[in-house]
Design a protein around this motif. Sequence first.
Motif, mmCIF file in Angstrom:
data_model
loop_
_atom_site.group_PDB
_atom_site.id
_atom_site.type_symbol
_atom_site.label_atom_id
_atom_site.label_comp_id
_atom_site.label_asym_id
_atom_site.label_seq_id
_atom_site.Cartn_x
_atom_site.Cartn_y
_atom_site.Cartn_z
ATOM 1 N N LEU A 197 1.090 68.085 -26.932
ATOM 2 C CA LEU A 197 0.750 66.855 -27.655
ATOM 3 C C LEU A 197 1.998 66.027 -27.975
ATOM 4 N N LEU A 198 3.062 66.693 -28.465
ATOM 5 C CA LEU A 198 4.288 65.967 -28.796
ATOM 6 C C LEU A 198 4.981 65.443 -27.543
ATOM 7 N N THR A 199 4.895 66.202 -26.452
ATOM 8 C CA THR A 199 5.507 65.734 -25.211
ATOM 9 C C THR A 199 4.861 64.441 -24.740
ATOM 10 N N GLY A 200 3.542 64.382 -24.759
ATOM 11 C CA GLY A 200 2.861 63.164 -24.351
ATOM 12 C C GLY A 200 3.166 61.995 -25.268
ATOM 13 N N ALA A 201 3.239 62.252 -26.588
ATOM 14 C CA ALA A 201 3.520 61.169 -27.534
ATOM 15 C C ALA A 201 4.935 60.631 -27.359
ATOM 16 N N PHE A 202 5.923 61.504 -27.229
ATOM 17 C CA PHE A 202 7.302 61.053 -27.086
ATOM 18 C C PHE A 202 7.551 60.402 -25.735
ATOM 19 N N ALA A 203 6.963 60.961 -24.680
ATOM 20 C CA ALA A 203 7.188 60.404 -23.356
ATOM 21 C C ALA A 203 6.602 59.000 -23.249
ATOM 22 N N ASP A 204 5.450 58.780 -23.842
ATOM 23 C CA ASP A 204 4.855 57.448 -23.807
ATOM 24 C C ASP A 204 5.640 56.463 -24.662
ATOM 25 N N ALA A 205 6.118 56.922 -25.821
ATOM 26 C CA ALA A 205 6.837 56.016 -26.719
ATOM 27 C C ALA A 205 8.217 55.672 -26.177
ATOM 28 N N MET A 239 5.218 63.177 -36.192
ATOM 29 C CA MET A 239 3.786 63.035 -36.411
ATOM 30 C C MET A 239 3.146 62.439 -35.167
ATOM 31 N N ALA A 240 2.062 63.043 -34.728
ATOM 32 C CA ALA A 240 1.372 62.560 -33.535
ATOM 33 C C ALA A 240 -0.094 62.943 -33.620
ATOM 34 N N VAL A 241 -0.953 62.079 -33.074
ATOM 35 C CA VAL A 241 -2.389 62.321 -32.978
ATOM 36 C C VAL A 241 -2.787 62.147 -31.522
ATOM 37 N N ASP A 242 -3.639 63.024 -31.053
ATOM 38 C CA ASP A 242 -4.106 62.952 -29.671
ATOM 39 C C ASP A 242 -4.702 61.573 -29.394
ATOM 40 N N ALA A 243 -4.326 60.998 -28.243
ATOM 41 C CA ALA A 243 -4.782 59.644 -27.909
ATOM 42 C C ALA A 243 -6.305 59.548 -27.835
ATOM 43 N N ASN A 244 -6.974 60.648 -27.491
ATOM 44 C CA ASN A 244 -8.435 60.630 -27.401
ATOM 45 C C ASN A 244 -9.126 60.718 -28.761
ATOM 46 N N TYR A 245 -8.373 60.942 -29.830
ATOM 47 C CA TYR A 245 -8.971 61.122 -31.149
ATOM 48 C C TYR A 245 -8.338 60.204 -32.201
ATOM 49 N N ARG A 246 -7.777 59.111 -31.753
ATOM 50 C CA ARG A 246 -7.167 58.187 -32.697
ATOM 51 C C ARG A 246 -8.230 57.254 -33.296
ATOM 52 N N ARG A 247 -7.820 56.617 -34.402
ATOM 53 C CA ARG A 247 -8.671 55.681 -35.145
ATOM 54 C C ARG A 247 -9.948 56.359 -35.656
ATOM 55 N N ARG A 248 -9.785 57.606 -36.056
ATOM 56 C CA ARG A 248 -10.897 58.335 -36.674
ATOM 57 C C ARG A 248 -10.525 58.845 -38.073
ATOM 58 N N GLY A 249 -9.374 58.444 -38.554
ATOM 59 C CA GLY A 249 -8.932 58.889 -39.877
ATOM 60 C C GLY A 249 -8.180 60.191 -39.874
ATOM 61 N N TYR A 250 -7.873 60.744 -38.703
ATOM 62 C CA TYR A 250 -7.160 62.021 -38.659
ATOM 63 C C TYR A 250 -5.708 61.873 -39.135
ATOM 64 N N GLY A 251 -5.119 60.715 -38.891
ATOM 65 C CA GLY A 251 -3.753 60.486 -39.361
ATOM 66 C C GLY A 251 -3.677 60.487 -40.881
ATOM 67 N N ASN A 252 -4.679 59.899 -41.541
ATOM 68 C CA ASN A 252 -4.706 59.915 -43.010
ATOM 69 C C ASN A 252 -4.855 61.333 -43.548
ATOM 70 N N ILE A 253 -5.620 62.154 -42.851
ATOM 71 C CA ILE A 253 -5.776 63.545 -43.284
ATOM 72 C C ILE A 253 -4.448 64.282 -43.194
ATOM 73 N N LEU A 254 -3.688 64.025 -42.128
ATOM 74 C CA LEU A 254 -2.378 64.649 -41.994
ATOM 75 C C LEU A 254 -1.414 64.178 -43.083
ATOM 76 N N LEU A 255 -1.454 62.896 -43.420
ATOM 77 C CA LEU A 255 -0.575 62.386 -44.474
ATOM 78 C C LEU A 255 -0.946 62.957 -45.844
ATOM 79 N N ASP A 256 -2.234 63.156 -46.093
ATOM 80 C CA ASP A 256 -2.647 63.791 -47.347
ATOM 81 C C ASP A 256 -2.124 65.234 -47.421
ATOM 82 N N ALA A 257 -2.185 65.945 -46.292
ATOM 83 C CA ALA A 257 -1.657 67.309 -46.262
ATOM 84 C C ALA A 257 -0.142 67.314 -46.465
ATOM 85 N N ALA A 258 0.547 66.294 -45.935
ATOM 86 C CA ALA A 258 1.991 66.198 -46.146
ATOM 87 C C ALA A 258 2.314 65.988 -47.617
ATOM 88 N N ASP A 259 1.499 65.191 -48.313
ATOM 89 C CA ASP A 259 1.694 65.022 -49.758
ATOM 90 C C ASP A 259 1.528 66.353 -50.496
#
Length: 339
Positions: A148-156, A262-282
């Motif tokens: 997952l991180l490889t795909g996110a970094f390579a694309d960015a 921090m990275a979210v799978d491209a097939n599962y973005r815009r579903r609120g999963y990033g907010n869940i990860l940020l809450d866990a980080a808090d």
Amino acid sequence: MLLCHQQSSLMRSTCVQGSDLRQLSSNVPSNHPRVARQPVSSVLYANVTASTSVRLFSRQIPGPLIQQPRACKRSGCTAQKTVHAFQSDAPVEQQIDPPPPSPKFQPFTPQTGVRQDMLNYRHQVEVAGGSILVRPLTQAWVDECGALLTGAFADAMGYVPMYRTYLRHQIRQYLHRHADMPPKAIVLVALLIPEQASRDETSTADDDSASGPNAEPSTSGQNQEEQNARLVGTVELSFAASTRARYLTLNAPVNCAYLCNMAVDANYRRRGYGNILLDAADDMAKIAGEKEIFLHLRFQDAAPASLYKQAGYVSDKADTFLVRLLGLDRRYLMKKQHR
């Protein structure tokens, strides 16, 4: 038997051994009322400092402390020369105080309780079609998290496809190390658990509770719901400067919680999963006792910027245009304070 004689006028030392002690001993007048003639077999140590003080040490012959002040014979000198003869049976040990610690060096003290709280952390949120479980990374999920991180970094970063294999190998090694780093750093993964698997897990838990406390636990290393789960996101928090990269500009404070990778799978973005990860980080920052979380954000990352601002992050500092001369992207240093 060694005698070191340092001359204060020339700041040099001369070593006298063996029979030369006899000549040194003969220089002391035997008929002096306050100085007793010592046998030449005793070990003597003479030291002449810049203040023209001479100290004689003997540890073989017992006796009192003898002191005799004499005026200096050099013209214009008002200093006095003092002869000390100290005799003791105990060996003389030189004690050297350890150097004071550098103020920049702060050794990390292991915190067993905090580490255990981090490793036992679970944050589960019901979503459409199942639930999201956020938990610390284990070795079983390193390969999927690395992909997952490889795909996110390579694309960015715009890496060429042939470089992905090397990048994935480096990220996997990185994750293997950081999976065992709590409480210095913690890598969290978001697992999407299908709804049917959640029901099966609930029924399995009921069966286990009905079978009594003597039932043997599962030895598969993962529970049933995690075996059917899919890794859809990850985030890392660093609590020690040694566990994160250092940049030319805009470095986060040494002692703080720093959010990265921090990275979210491209097939599962815009579903609120990033907010869940940020809450866990808090939650992780609170467990570690940190009240501020820092992160870096590139100027061109508009979608992550909106996510972070909604979560309460504000810009603390920003790069100037001069970093472009070094071929680097301009970034913000974002900060969030929580209660």
